[in-house]
Design a protein around this motif. Structure first.
Motif, short mmCIF file in Angstrom:
data_model
loop_
_atom_site.label_atom_id
_atom_site.label_comp_id
_atom_site.label_asym_id
_atom_site.label_seq_id
_atom_site.Cartn_x
_atom_site.Cartn_y
_atom_site.Cartn_z
N THR A 13 34.76 38.14 40.05
CA THR A 13 34.74 39.40 39.16
C THR A 13 35.11 39.13 37.72
O THR A 13 34.96 40.14 36.98
CB THR A 13 36.19 40.03 39.59
OG1 THR A 13 37.41 39.13 39.57
CG2 THR A 13 36.35 40.41 41.31
N ALA A 14 35.10 38.01 37.24
CA ALA A 14 34.89 37.66 35.81
C ALA A 14 33.76 37.98 35.28
O ALA A 14 32.75 37.83 35.90
CB ALA A 14 35.46 36.12 35.64
N SER A 15 33.77 38.20 33.93
CA SER A 15 32.55 38.38 33.24
C SER A 15 31.60 37.04 33.07
O SER A 15 32.22 35.90 33.24
CB SER A 15 32.80 38.75 31.80
OG SER A 15 33.56 40.13 31.72
N VAL A 16 30.35 37.04 33.18
CA VAL A 16 29.49 35.98 32.73
C VAL A 16 30.20 34.81 31.69
O VAL A 16 30.28 35.30 30.59
CB VAL A 16 28.04 36.07 32.62
CG1 VAL A 16 27.53 35.09 32.53
CG2 VAL A 16 27.69 37.16 33.67
N THR A 41 33.06 33.37 31.50
CA THR A 41 34.34 33.33 31.76
C THR A 41 34.77 31.89 32.01
O THR A 41 35.53 31.20 31.36
CB THR A 41 35.00 34.14 32.51
OG1 THR A 41 34.69 35.58 31.76
CG2 THR A 41 36.59 34.10 32.31
N ARG A 94 33.85 43.14 43.66
CA ARG A 94 33.44 43.93 42.44
C ARG A 94 33.90 45.41 42.50
O ARG A 94 34.28 45.81 41.69
CB ARG A 94 32.10 43.92 42.25
CG ARG A 94 31.34 42.48 42.06
CD ARG A 94 31.37 42.29 40.62
NE ARG A 94 30.77 41.25 40.06
CZ ARG A 94 30.05 41.01 38.91
NH1 ARG A 94 30.08 41.95 38.10
NH2 ARG A 94 29.70 39.68 38.54
N ASP A 136 37.07 47.23 40.29
CA ASP A 136 36.42 48.34 39.54
C ASP A 136 37.37 49.68 39.20
O ASP A 136 38.36 49.58 39.75
CB ASP A 136 35.10 48.84 39.97
CG ASP A 136 34.18 49.66 39.10
OD1 ASP A 136 34.45 49.54 37.97
OD2 ASP A 136 33.61 50.67 39.63
N LYS A 171 32.75 51.33 36.77
CA LYS A 171 31.18 50.58 36.72
C LYS A 171 30.14 51.06 37.66
O LYS A 171 29.02 51.18 37.38
CB LYS A 171 31.27 49.27 36.38
CG LYS A 171 32.03 48.51 35.55
CD LYS A 171 32.08 47.05 35.24
CE LYS A 171 33.26 46.55 34.31
NZ LYS A 171 33.19 45.17 34.56
N ALA A 201 21.44 42.13 36.29
CA ALA A 201 22.19 41.60 35.29
C ALA A 201 22.26 39.98 35.48
O ALA A 201 22.21 39.26 34.41
CB ALA A 201 23.67 41.93 35.21
N GLU A 202 22.50 39.48 36.87
CA GLU A 202 22.57 38.19 37.26
C GLU A 202 21.50 37.52 38.26
O GLU A 202 21.58 36.23 38.38
CB GLU A 202 24.09 37.85 37.70
CG GLU A 202 25.05 38.35 36.57
CD GLU A 202 26.40 38.05 37.01
OE1 GLU A 202 26.55 36.97 37.32
OE2 GLU A 202 27.09 39.04 36.90
#
Length: 312
Positions: free
Chosen positions: A51-54, A56, A250, A254, A262, A276-277
Motif C-alpha cells: 500500500t505504500a507509495s513507489v 517508500t 489497495r 483507499d 483514488k 502506474a507500475e
C-alpha cells in the motif's frame, strides 16, 4: 419413549450432527489462532509494501527495519486483536464448511460406487469446489476483519486515526455504514473463492496420497506431515491469487469518499495500478508473503489436525 437425556446422548453420538460441527469449528479456531500468531509479523510487512507509495521501501528488509526502528518490536503485532478474534472465527467457518462439503461429496461418491472406502477419496474437482465454498463462506467474515486490521496496520504511528479495532469499527460504521465496513468485498470474495479452492485442493490431495501410500486412516498419518502439506497449500494459495490480494489491500486502504478516494472499484484500481507500475505493482509485498506462508500455513494445519484428533 426416549427421555430428554437419551435424545441428547443420541445427538452427541451422531458424528454427522452437532458434535461433528462442533469438532470442525473448535479445531478450525485452534488452527486460526496458530495462523495469526505465527504469520502476523510477516503480514504487516506485506501490507505496508502493498500500500505504500513507489520508492517508500527498497525491499522487505528495509520495510521490516523501519517498522522496528520507528515503531518498536510490538508494532509487528499491530492490529492483532482483530485477526486473533476474527481469523479464529474465519478459519473455524472455513474448516467447518470444508468438512461439511467433503462429507456431502463422500456420500455422493458412495452412492455412485466410487471414491474408495466410504467414498472419501475425492477427485480434484470435488476438492477444489469444497475449498472454494469454504473460502466464500469464510469471506463474509474475513473481508471486514482484514479491512479493520489493514486500517490499523497502515495508520500513522505519530497521529493514529483509530484507538484500536473497536474504535475503528465505530468510526467507520458511524461515517460510512455497513458499506464502509465491507469495503473491498468483491476482491475478497474472488481471492477467497479461487485461492481456497487451490489451497484445500493442494492440502487434501497430498493428505489423500499419503494415506493411500501408507494404507492407513487420516488419524494415523503423522501430524508433522501436516506442516509440509500446509506449506505446499500456502504456496498454491498465494501463487494463484496474489494480484487479487494486492487490489484488496489497495481498496481497503483507499479513502471512503471525495478527493481522498483514488479508486471507484476493483477494475478501476487494477487499471490504474497497471498504468502506474505494470506487473511489478501486482507483486509488491510478495517476498514477505512467500516467506510467511510455510510457517503460518504449516502451523494452521498441524494445529487443526492435532485439535481435531484430540476432539475425536
Amino acid at each position: 419413549m426416549a427421555s430428554g437425556l437419551d435424545s441428547v446422548e443420541e445427538i452427541l453420538r451422531d458424528d454427522s450432527g452437532l458434535l461433528q460441527t462442533a469438532k470442525d469449528l473448535g479445531a478450525g479456531t485452534v488452527g486460526g489462532i496458530a495462523q495469526v500468531l505465527v504469520g502476523q509479523p510477516f503480514d504487516i510487512v506485506k501490507v505496508r509494501m502493498q500500500t505504500a507509495s513507489v520508492g517508500t521501501y527498497t525491499g522487505m528488509g528495509d520495510c521490516a527495519r523501519r517498522i522496528l526502528v520507528q515503531e518498536g518490536p510490538l508494532a509487528f503485532y499491530k492490529g492483532t486483536l482483530t485477526p486473533l478474534l476474527g481469523i479464529g472465527v474465519c478459519v473455524s467457518i472455513q474448516f467447518a464448511a470444508l468438512q461439511s462439503v467433503k462429507r456431502s461429496f463422500a456420500e455422493r461418491n458412495l452412492r455412485a460406487g466410487r471414491g474408495g472406502k466410504g467414498g472419501e477419496e475425492l477427485g480434484a474437482g470435488q476438492l477444489f469446489v469444497a475449498g472454494a465454498i469454504a473460502g466464500l463462506a469464510n469471506g463474509v467474515v474475513s473481508g471486514p476483519v482484514e479491512h479493520i486490521r489493514i486500517r490499523l496496520q497502515t495508520q500513522p504511528a505519530a497521529a493514529p486515526l483509530y484507538t484500536g479495532p473497536w474504535g475503528a469499527i465505530r468510526t467507520i460504521y458511524g461515517s460510512h455504514g455497513l458499506a464502509g465496513i465491507f469495503k473491498g468485498q468483491v476482491p475478497t470474495f474472488l481471492r477467497e473463492g479461487v485461492g481456497y479452492g487451490a489451497y484445500f485442493w493442494a492440502y487434501e490431495t497430498l493428505m489423500q496420497r499419503e494415506m493411500k501410500r501408507r494404507g492407513c486412516a487420516r488419524a494415523e498419518v503423522p501430524a508433522l506431515w501436516a506442516v509440509g502439506f500446509g506449506a505446499a497449500a500456502g504456496y498454491a494459495l498465494w501463487f494463484t491469487i496474489y494480484p487479487f490480494d494486492v487490489l484488496k489491500s489497495r481498496i481497503q486502504t483507499d479513502g471512503f469518499s471525495g478527493p481522498e478516494r483514488k479508486y471507484t472499484g476493483m477494475v478501476d484500481c487494477a487499471r490504474k495500478l497497471w498504468a502506474a507500475e505494470g506487473v511489478k505493482g501486482f507483486t509488491r509485498g510478495l517476498g514477505p508473503t512467500l516467506l510467511r506462508s510455510p510457517f503460518a500455513n504449516g502451523a494452521t494445519f498441524i494445529a487443526f489436525e492435532l485439535a481435531y484428533r484430540a476432539l475425536s
